[in-house]
Design a protein around this motif. Sequence first.
Motif, PDB file in Angstrom:
ATOM      1  N   VAL A  31     -22.205 -14.708  33.918  1.00  0.00           N
ATOM      2  CA  VAL A  31     -21.514 -13.537  32.828  1.00  0.00           C
ATOM      3  C   VAL A  31     -22.180 -12.999  32.548  1.00  0.00           C
ATOM      4  O   VAL A  31     -21.837 -11.934  31.361  1.00  0.00           O
ATOM      5  N   PHE A  32     -23.631 -12.784  32.535  1.00  0.00           N
ATOM      6  CA  PHE A  32     -24.799 -11.924  32.592  1.00  0.00           C
ATOM      7  C   PHE A  32     -24.667 -10.634  33.064  1.00  0.00           C
ATOM      8  O   PHE A  32     -25.114  -9.410  32.497  1.00  0.00           O
ATOM      9  N   ARG A  33     -23.495 -10.373  33.367  1.00  0.00           N
ATOM     10  CA  ARG A  33     -23.647  -9.351  34.452  1.00  0.00           C
ATOM     11  C   ARG A  33     -22.313  -8.633  34.343  1.00  0.00           C
ATOM     12  O   ARG A  33     -22.115  -7.155  34.402  1.00  0.00           O
ATOM     13  N   SER A  34     -21.295  -8.536  34.238  1.00  0.00           N
ATOM     14  CA  SER A  34     -19.883  -7.772  33.858  1.00  0.00           C
ATOM     15  C   SER A  34     -19.428  -8.828  32.704  1.00  0.00           C
ATOM     16  O   SER A  34     -18.896  -7.803  31.465  1.00  0.00           O
ATOM     17  N   GLN A  35     -19.135  -9.778  32.098  1.00  0.00           N
ATOM     18  CA  GLN A  35     -18.711  -9.879  30.945  1.00  0.00           C
ATOM     19  C   GLN A  35     -19.197  -9.776  29.474  1.00  0.00           C
ATOM     20  O   GLN A  35     -18.106  -9.183  28.899  1.00  0.00           O
ATOM     21  N   PHE A  36     -20.537 -10.160  29.456  1.00  0.00           N
ATOM     22  CA  PHE A  36     -21.121  -9.824  28.765  1.00  0.00           C
ATOM     23  C   PHE A  36     -21.029  -8.286  28.126  1.00  0.00           C
ATOM     24  O   PHE A  36     -21.053  -7.834  27.278  1.00  0.00           O
ATOM     25  N   PRO A  37     -21.975  -7.506  29.562  1.00  0.00           N
ATOM     26  CA  PRO A  37     -21.806  -6.609  28.960  1.00  0.00           C
ATOM     27  C   PRO A  37     -20.329  -5.509  28.663  1.00  0.00           C
ATOM     28  O   PRO A  37     -19.885  -4.888  27.538  1.00  0.00           O
ATOM     29  N   LEU A  38     -19.352  -6.343  28.828  1.00  0.00           N
ATOM     30  CA  LEU A  38     -17.774  -5.693  28.662  1.00  0.00           C
ATOM     31  C   LEU A  38     -17.798  -6.237  27.485  1.00  0.00           C
ATOM     32  O   LEU A  38     -17.015  -4.994  26.238  1.00  0.00           O
ATOM     33  N   GLN A  39     -18.083  -7.412  26.509  1.00  0.00           N
ATOM     34  CA  GLN A  39     -17.738  -7.479  25.438  1.00  0.00           C
ATOM     35  C   GLN A  39     -18.933  -7.407  24.328  1.00  0.00           C
ATOM     36  O   GLN A  39     -18.464  -6.637  23.495  1.00  0.00           O
TER      37      GLN A  39
ATOM     38  N   ILE B 245     -28.678 -11.859  25.325  1.00  0.00           N
ATOM     39  CA  ILE B 245     -30.251 -11.208  24.042  1.00  0.00           C
ATOM     40  C   ILE B 245     -30.614  -9.102  24.510  1.00  0.00           C
ATOM     41  O   ILE B 245     -30.619  -8.677  23.544  1.00  0.00           O
ATOM     42  N   ALA B 246     -31.346  -9.450  25.211  1.00  0.00           N
ATOM     43  CA  ALA B 246     -31.615  -7.930  25.600  1.00  0.00           C
ATOM     44  C   ALA B 246     -30.952  -7.030  25.449  1.00  0.00           C
ATOM     45  O   ALA B 246     -31.049  -5.860  24.999  1.00  0.00           O
ATOM     46  N   ASP B 247     -30.139  -6.955  26.452  1.00  0.00           N
ATOM     47  CA  ASP B 247     -29.432  -6.264  26.429  1.00  0.00           C
ATOM     48  C   ASP B 247     -28.323  -5.718  24.845  1.00  0.00           C
ATOM     49  O   ASP B 247     -27.973  -4.893  24.732  1.00  0.00           O
ATOM     50  N   ALA B 248     -27.639  -6.711  24.307  1.00  0.00           N
ATOM     51  CA  ALA B 248     -27.486  -6.847  22.961  1.00  0.00           C
ATOM     52  C   ALA B 248     -27.959  -6.220  21.770  1.00  0.00           C
ATOM     53  O   ALA B 248     -27.980  -5.125  21.296  1.00  0.00           O
ATOM     54  N   TYR B 249     -29.388  -6.676  22.088  1.00  0.00           N
ATOM     55  CA  TYR B 249     -30.246  -5.470  20.660  1.00  0.00           C
ATOM     56  C   TYR B 249     -30.534  -4.042  20.734  1.00  0.00           C
ATOM     57  O   TYR B 249     -30.594  -3.380  20.170  1.00  0.00           O
ATOM     58  N   ALA B 250     -30.424  -4.194  22.467  1.00  0.00           N
ATOM     59  CA  ALA B 250     -31.034  -3.050  22.685  1.00  0.00           C
ATOM     60  C   ALA B 250     -29.285  -2.006  22.455  1.00  0.00           C
ATOM     61  O   ALA B 250     -30.044  -0.851  22.012  1.00  0.00           O
TER      62      ALA B 250
ATOM     63  N   PRO C   2     -22.477  -1.821  34.413  1.00  0.00           N
ATOM     64  CA  PRO C   2     -24.376  -2.028  34.468  1.00  0.00           C
ATOM     65  C   PRO C   2     -24.010  -2.056  35.630  1.00  0.00           C
ATOM     66  O   PRO C   2     -23.627  -2.772  36.168  1.00  0.00           O
ATOM     67  N   LEU C   3     -25.051  -1.661  36.094  1.00  0.00           N
ATOM     68  CA  LEU C   3     -26.568  -2.043  37.217  1.00  0.00           C
ATOM     69  C   LEU C   3     -27.302  -2.888  36.693  1.00  0.00           C
ATOM     70  O   LEU C   3     -27.443  -4.272  37.512  1.00  0.00           O
ATOM     71  N   CYS C   4     -27.765  -2.730  34.986  1.00  0.00           N
ATOM     72  CA  CYS C   4     -28.833  -3.778  34.840  1.00  0.00           C
ATOM     73  C   CYS C   4     -28.758  -4.075  33.471  1.00  0.00           C
ATOM     74  O   CYS C   4     -29.464  -3.079  33.124  1.00  0.00           O
ATOM     75  N   PRO C   5     -28.401  -4.546  33.404  1.00  0.00           N
ATOM     76  CA  PRO C   5     -27.755  -5.653  31.348  1.00  0.00           C
ATOM     77  C   PRO C   5     -28.990  -5.443  30.916  1.00  0.00           C
ATOM     78  O   PRO C   5     -30.176  -6.214  31.714  1.00  0.00           O
ATOM     79  N   GLY C   6     -29.406  -4.853  29.397  1.00  0.00           N
ATOM     80  CA  GLY C   6     -30.614  -4.588  29.565  1.00  0.00           C
ATOM     81  C   GLY C   6     -31.237  -3.636  29.022  1.00  0.00           C
ATOM     82  O   GLY C   6     -32.301  -2.554  28.859  1.00  0.00           O
TER      83      GLY C   6
END
Length: 766
Positions: free
Chosen positions: A396-404, A453-458, A679-683
């Motif tokens: 889920v770090f790849r698409s699911q969380f970026p969508l959210q 975490i890094a993706d969210a914080y950024a 995203p290609l690179c979450p974070g």
Amino acid sequence: MLALLALPVLVSAQTPAREPAAYVNPFIGASTSEGAAGIYHGLGKTFPGAATPFGMTQLSPNTITGGDNGSGYSDEHKTIEGFAFTQMSGVGWFGDLGNFLVMPTTGPLQTASGPAAHPEEGYRSPYDKSSEKASAGYYSVQLTEQHIRAEMSAAPHSGIMRFTFPANAQSRIQVDLARRVGGTSTWQEVKVVDDHTIAGYMRCTPDGGGWGDGAGKADYTVYFYAQFSKPLKKYGVWSANIPDGQSRHRDDVTSAKYQDIIAHAAVLPGVKTKAGKHLGFYTEFETKDREPVLLKAGISFVSVAGAKANLQAEIKDWNFDGVRQQATRLWNTALGKATVSGGTETEKAIFYTALYHSMIDPRNFCDVNGQYPGGDGKIHQLKGFRKRTIFSGWDVFRSQFPLQTIINPGVVNDMINSLVTLADESGHQYLERWEFLNAYSGCMIGNPAIPVIADAYAKGIRGFDAQKAYAVAKNTVAKFGNGDKGYSAGDLSVSLTLEYAYAEWCLGKFAQDLGRQEDAAHYQAAGGNYKNVFDPSVGWFRPRNEDGSWQPWPAEGRMKQGYGTIESSPYQQGWFVPQDVPGMVQLMGGREKVLADLDTFFEKVPENMMWNDYYNHANEPVHHVPFLFNELGAPWLTQRWTRTICDRAYHNSVEGLVGNEDVGQMSAWYVLAASGLHPLCPGSNRYEITSPVFSSITFKLDPKYASGKTFTITARNNGPQNLYIQRAWLNGKPYDHSYLDHAVVAAGGTLELEMGAQPNKNWGIQ
């Protein structure tokens, strides 16, 4: 595919207003069939039952207890074992939950479910496949052995079932308290509270199988508070005598020997309180023809009092249709966060069902009073966030969380808090990669919580203790990482080294955002450790041994499945260097060689995009690969292939997913790709622009996390042939980049695309 007979009911042209929930088809992906998939991983493994957005309860039919059937259901099965109040969605491995299994029956009591081949030997029943109907928050089916109609709907912490019986002097609702997908609960207790109510719990430990057949370390208790619309006049308990020392894993509890023990359980009429290893409860009554009898129950993972409070807060009366209507309202609100226009009715059904599946997990894990079970076995009270669970990290770090992060940033914030506080409560002080009801299951590889975490914080999602999150993230990398050698050795050398290198780069990005410059330099440099498993002599990634030597190169070369990799080949896993595409391209021999290699990678995919040795959309390691073309200066190929994947790998049918749903990942990929951003690179904060399926999509933004109200992507002249971007405008100004920063999305506005039938090879290459 018989379930397709139900589709006209699910997606009816007569549905007024066509609100988002009206498009949802919960049968998409509801199959575990190895035969249809051509691989033991099976297909979508979703469940068709009733749920609410990120809810604790999921009321769904269960057709099987054993096997690799994470949802407990598969469309090709011809009998239903019962209807449970909890389910997992789309998981591989051996599933769990499926607790509080309810079954309406008539005639003599049967205490075992019976084999699928002979349902008459137990309480399971054949069913009329053409009668099976499902929508967002509702499920119904006709059981044919005893002619009973079953309906169910869900609330966030509770649910209600309505059974329409034939005329019978001995009708019944029975509840198998021991049943659990992938095994059994190991201890149960039930108590008759009053003439309409029972309460109790089911203890589920690794000794009873479940998640990973016990290897997933699932250890939880489900509490229930259940009420019947008919008074309890003739009722009782059944209790099977499970011998001490009897193994109770998946294959044990589904064996003929074990089932025979259950079939000969002691039946104890009138018993008001009972505890034991394998219990069930029943209540019998006379029914008139077509008489409805209802059961409603609150579920809690904290206490019976919590289950009672959950039920009383959500389902106060016996208004089944009211509960169903409220579930539909909840889904319309949730699905309304991403609205589309244009496209076909089928594409809308696929889109809104994918969005629906992306909002099953991470589910709520706390009661209405804010209490939740902690990783220390104690009851905790919420402080500033909602406790969530079921984090299928590697997926889920790849698409699911970026969508959210776009449509439900609060959910992302909650999940990060849940993982970080769990690290404290459990005493582990590191982030679990596949968390399940507080269990550190250790499933799969990598350190996927770190990019989340890094993706969210950024992106400005920062409602968590960043310093604590950083500390446990560092501990995680120290415990699971490439270490001083700069690579991971052994049978998973390639997959581990590449995944760890990416996670360490994300940790470096997080450190940089926190102002920890020395750490940032160290971890971002560690992001380059992927180079340490690239062997120039063979021109590709290759597993290494502990002493640094290369493992023997197989005859199949980089195409060999499992060669230094997990659920992939080096050819598939080797593209996973999202943090340093230029460095990866240089290693691989330059842009032209990489483009030629990627051309083969996609062109050799079978038409149906099922499991294969090239671009294998059925599994996660390659989900970022179509977006590499944007960074390679060939964005028209990203546009071509994402539209192709959306068209060929997603369908409005039971077999509509080419691989496991994986807790929202497969569906979230579609939602983002079909929207034109992924995203290609979450974070990194960067979304790749691609060809949208629809003429317009609008994301509704959360004012707590975004300054804008909505972000819209429009595609003029869009269609099946006009899939290439010709020109673009951002908020009315010409835009020539093939990417977009999250800050632009969060600020609100419009990205307008002009589409055409031929690639414009001058757009998006800056």
